[in-house]
Scaffold this motif. Structure first.
Motif, PDB file in Angstrom:
ATOM      1  N   GLN A 127       0.789  -1.203   0.186  1.00  0.00           N
ATOM      2  CA  GLN A 127       0.179   0.179   0.099  1.00  0.00           C
ATOM      3  C   GLN A 127       0.780   1.447  -0.042  1.00  0.00           C
ATOM      4  OE1 GLN A 127      -2.989   0.153  -0.657  1.00  0.00           O
ATOM      5  NE2 GLN A 127      -3.927   1.829   0.156  1.00  0.00           N
ATOM      6  N   GLY A 128       0.762   2.219  -0.833  1.00  0.00           N
ATOM      7  CA  GLY A 128       1.378   3.581  -1.020  1.00  0.00           C
ATOM      8  C   GLY A 128       1.248   4.240   0.179  1.00  0.00           C
ATOM      9  N   GLN A 129       2.094   5.139   0.276  1.00  0.00           N
ATOM     10  CA  GLN A 129       1.908   6.259   1.338  1.00  0.00           C
ATOM     11  C   GLN A 129       2.451   7.366   0.711  1.00  0.00           C
ATOM     12  OE1 GLN A 129       4.083   4.784   4.788  1.00  0.00           O
ATOM     13  NE2 GLN A 129       2.230   4.216   5.673  1.00  0.00           N
ATOM     14  N   PHE A 130       1.900   8.624   1.031  1.00  0.00           N
ATOM     15  CA  PHE A 130       2.385   9.948   0.692  1.00  0.00           C
ATOM     16  C   PHE A 130       2.516  10.951   1.660  1.00  0.00           C
ATOM     17  CE2 PHE A 130       0.905   8.062  -3.416  1.00  0.00           C
ATOM     18  CZ  PHE A 130      -0.047   7.462  -3.125  1.00  0.00           C
ATOM     19  N   VAL A 131       3.497  11.609   1.606  1.00  0.00           N
ATOM     20  CA  VAL A 131       3.873  12.852   2.680  1.00  0.00           C
ATOM     21  C   VAL A 131       3.708  13.941   1.939  1.00  0.00           C
ATOM     22  CG1 VAL A 131       5.281  13.619   4.465  1.00  0.00           C
ATOM     23  CG2 VAL A 131       4.890  11.215   4.111  1.00  0.00           C
ATOM     24  N   GLU A 132       2.991  15.024   1.747  1.00  0.00           N
ATOM     25  CA  GLU A 132       3.197  16.131   1.056  1.00  0.00           C
ATOM     26  C   GLU A 132       3.677  17.365   1.990  1.00  0.00           C
ATOM     27  OE1 GLU A 132      -0.685  14.024   0.105  1.00  0.00           O
ATOM     28  OE2 GLU A 132       0.491  14.421   1.762  1.00  0.00           O
ATOM     29  N   SER A 133       4.463  18.027   1.529  1.00  0.00           N
ATOM     30  CA  SER A 133       5.068  19.213   2.026  1.00  0.00           C
ATOM     31  C   SER A 133       5.216  20.320   1.169  1.00  0.00           C
ATOM     32  CB  SER A 133       6.742  19.024   2.784  1.00  0.00           C
ATOM     33  OG  SER A 133       7.313  18.474   1.564  1.00  0.00           O
ATOM     34  N   GLY A 134       5.810  21.666   1.792  1.00  0.00           N
ATOM     35  CA  GLY A 134       5.954  22.769   1.056  1.00  0.00           C
ATOM     36  C   GLY A 134       4.707  23.830   1.030  1.00  0.00           C
ATOM     37  N   GLY A 135       3.825  23.567   1.624  1.00  0.00           N
ATOM     38  CA  GLY A 135       2.829  24.607   1.897  1.00  0.00           C
ATOM     39  C   GLY A 135       3.005  25.654   2.748  1.00  0.00           C
TER      40      GLY A 135
ATOM     41  N   LEU B  16       1.776  30.144   3.745  1.00  0.00           N
ATOM     42  CA  LEU B  16       1.067  31.509   3.532  1.00  0.00           C
ATOM     43  C   LEU B  16       1.884  32.207   2.214  1.00  0.00           C
ATOM     44  CD1 LEU B  16      -1.261  33.413   3.907  1.00  0.00           C
ATOM     45  CD2 LEU B  16       0.352  34.136   5.986  1.00  0.00           C
ATOM     46  N   VAL B  17       1.302  32.601   1.330  1.00  0.00           N
ATOM     47  CA  VAL B  17       1.789  33.371   0.352  1.00  0.00           C
ATOM     48  C   VAL B  17       0.939  34.309  -0.177  1.00  0.00           C
ATOM     49  CG1 VAL B  17       1.260  31.669  -1.490  1.00  0.00           C
ATOM     50  CG2 VAL B  17       3.284  33.020  -1.891  1.00  0.00           C
ATOM     51  N   GLN B  18       1.589  35.474  -0.611  1.00  0.00           N
ATOM     52  CA  GLN B  18       0.830  36.766  -1.166  1.00  0.00           C
ATOM     53  C   GLN B  18       0.392  36.678  -2.554  1.00  0.00           C
ATOM     54  OE1 GLN B  18       3.088  40.351  -0.830  1.00  0.00           O
ATOM     55  NE2 GLN B  18       2.536  40.478   1.256  1.00  0.00           N
ATOM     56  N   PRO B  19      -0.817  36.983  -3.075  1.00  0.00           N
ATOM     57  CA  PRO B  19      -1.006  36.902  -4.595  1.00  0.00           C
ATOM     58  C   PRO B  19      -0.129  37.036  -5.411  1.00  0.00           C
ATOM     59  CG  PRO B  19      -3.000  37.716  -3.242  1.00  0.00           C
ATOM     60  CD  PRO B  19      -1.745  37.718  -2.404  1.00  0.00           C
ATOM     61  N   GLY B  20       0.029  36.324  -6.327  1.00  0.00           N
ATOM     62  CA  GLY B  20       1.176  36.521  -7.496  1.00  0.00           C
ATOM     63  C   GLY B  20       2.493  35.808  -7.015  1.00  0.00           C
ATOM     64  N   GLY B  21       2.495  35.098  -5.705  1.00  0.00           N
ATOM     65  CA  GLY B  21       3.737  34.390  -5.388  1.00  0.00           C
ATOM     66  C   GLY B  21       3.759  33.101  -5.748  1.00  0.00           C
ATOM     67  N   SER B  22       4.830  32.334  -5.374  1.00  0.00           N
ATOM     68  CA  SER B  22       5.189  30.972  -5.916  1.00  0.00           C
ATOM     69  C   SER B  22       5.461  30.246  -4.659  1.00  0.00           C
ATOM     70  CB  SER B  22       6.395  31.090  -6.700  1.00  0.00           C
ATOM     71  OG  SER B  22       5.973  31.741  -7.910  1.00  0.00           O
ATOM     72  N   LEU B  23       5.156  28.750  -4.777  1.00  0.00           N
ATOM     73  CA  LEU B  23       5.529  27.935  -3.781  1.00  0.00           C
ATOM     74  C   LEU B  23       5.632  26.677  -4.948  1.00  0.00           C
ATOM     75  CD1 LEU B  23       2.606  28.156  -1.227  1.00  0.00           C
ATOM     76  CD2 LEU B  23       4.988  28.477  -0.901  1.00  0.00           C
ATOM     77  N   ARG B  24       6.493  25.618  -4.136  1.00  0.00           N
ATOM     78  CA  ARG B  24       6.806  24.499  -4.550  1.00  0.00           C
ATOM     79  C   ARG B  24       6.471  23.541  -3.708  1.00  0.00           C
ATOM     80  NH1 ARG B  24      12.677  21.338  -5.789  1.00  0.00           N
ATOM     81  NH2 ARG B  24      11.834  20.249  -7.773  1.00  0.00           N
ATOM     82  N   LEU B  25       5.582  22.458  -4.058  1.00  0.00           N
ATOM     83  CA  LEU B  25       5.019  21.439  -3.387  1.00  0.00           C
ATOM     84  C   LEU B  25       5.877  20.128  -3.374  1.00  0.00           C
ATOM     85  CD1 LEU B  25       1.399  21.819  -3.194  1.00  0.00           C
ATOM     86  CD2 LEU B  25       3.001  23.027  -1.736  1.00  0.00           C
ATOM     87  N   SER B  26       6.012  19.492  -2.415  1.00  0.00           N
ATOM     88  CA  SER B  26       6.792  17.969  -2.620  1.00  0.00           C
ATOM     89  C   SER B  26       5.755  16.928  -2.197  1.00  0.00           C
ATOM     90  CB  SER B  26       8.027  17.983  -1.839  1.00  0.00           C
ATOM     91  OG  SER B  26       8.986  19.168  -2.402  1.00  0.00           O
ATOM     92  N   CYS B  27       5.957  15.708  -2.747  1.00  0.00           N
ATOM     93  CA  CYS B  27       5.048  14.751  -2.321  1.00  0.00           C
ATOM     94  C   CYS B  27       6.206  13.394  -2.236  1.00  0.00           C
ATOM     95  CB  CYS B  27       4.197  14.306  -3.005  1.00  0.00           C
ATOM     96  SG  CYS B  27       3.399  12.674  -2.650  1.00  0.00           S
ATOM     97  N   THR B  28       6.740  12.993  -1.181  1.00  0.00           N
ATOM     98  CA  THR B  28       7.522  11.944  -1.043  1.00  0.00           C
ATOM     99  C   THR B  28       6.570  10.571  -0.876  1.00  0.00           C
ATOM    100  OG1 THR B  28       9.135  13.213   0.283  1.00  0.00           O
ATOM    101  CG2 THR B  28       9.051  10.686   0.443  1.00  0.00           C
TER     102      THR B  28
END
Length: 118
Positions: free
Chosen positions: A1-9, A11-23
């Protein structure tokens, strides 16, 4: 059974950037179409983007086309979501999983909260 751990979220202002990761763990990443989903308060979970096992093809939902990029590193068992030009309507909890149209989803991870606000 697979498992997922998300990260990288965060608070950011409009127009900004984020990079999410999922291990991921428990399965061979390159064998599956992987996807990012999101769920905003009071709304159903929606497909944001997916990427094929070979990374040669992908899909983007209309709300994120031209702003988000999905990618993955099979050797690191990690799926990424680069999010640029963020908008308030991108605020949601983001999850990764095996794409629902390709045998998924497996058990959901805890997700990562993205909040776009000034």
């Amino acid at each position: 059974q697979g498992q997922f751990v998300e990260s990288g979220g965060g608070l950011v202002q409009p127009g900004g950037s984020l990079r999410l990761s999922c291990t991921t763990s428990g399965f061979i990443l390159r064998a599956y179409i992987m996807a990012w989903y999101r769920q905003a308060p009071g709304k159903e979970r929606e497909l944001v983007a997916d990427i094929s096992g070979s990374s040669r093809t992908n899909y983007y939902g209309d709300p994120v086309k031209g702003r988000f990029t999905i990618s993955k590193d099979n050797a690191k068992n990690t799926v990424y979501l680069q999010m640029n030009s963020l908008r308030r309507e991108d605020t949601a909890v983001y999850y990764c999983n095996v794409a629902h149209h390709a045998g998924g989803p497996l058990a959901w991870g805890q997700g990562t909260q993205v909040t776009v606000s000034s």
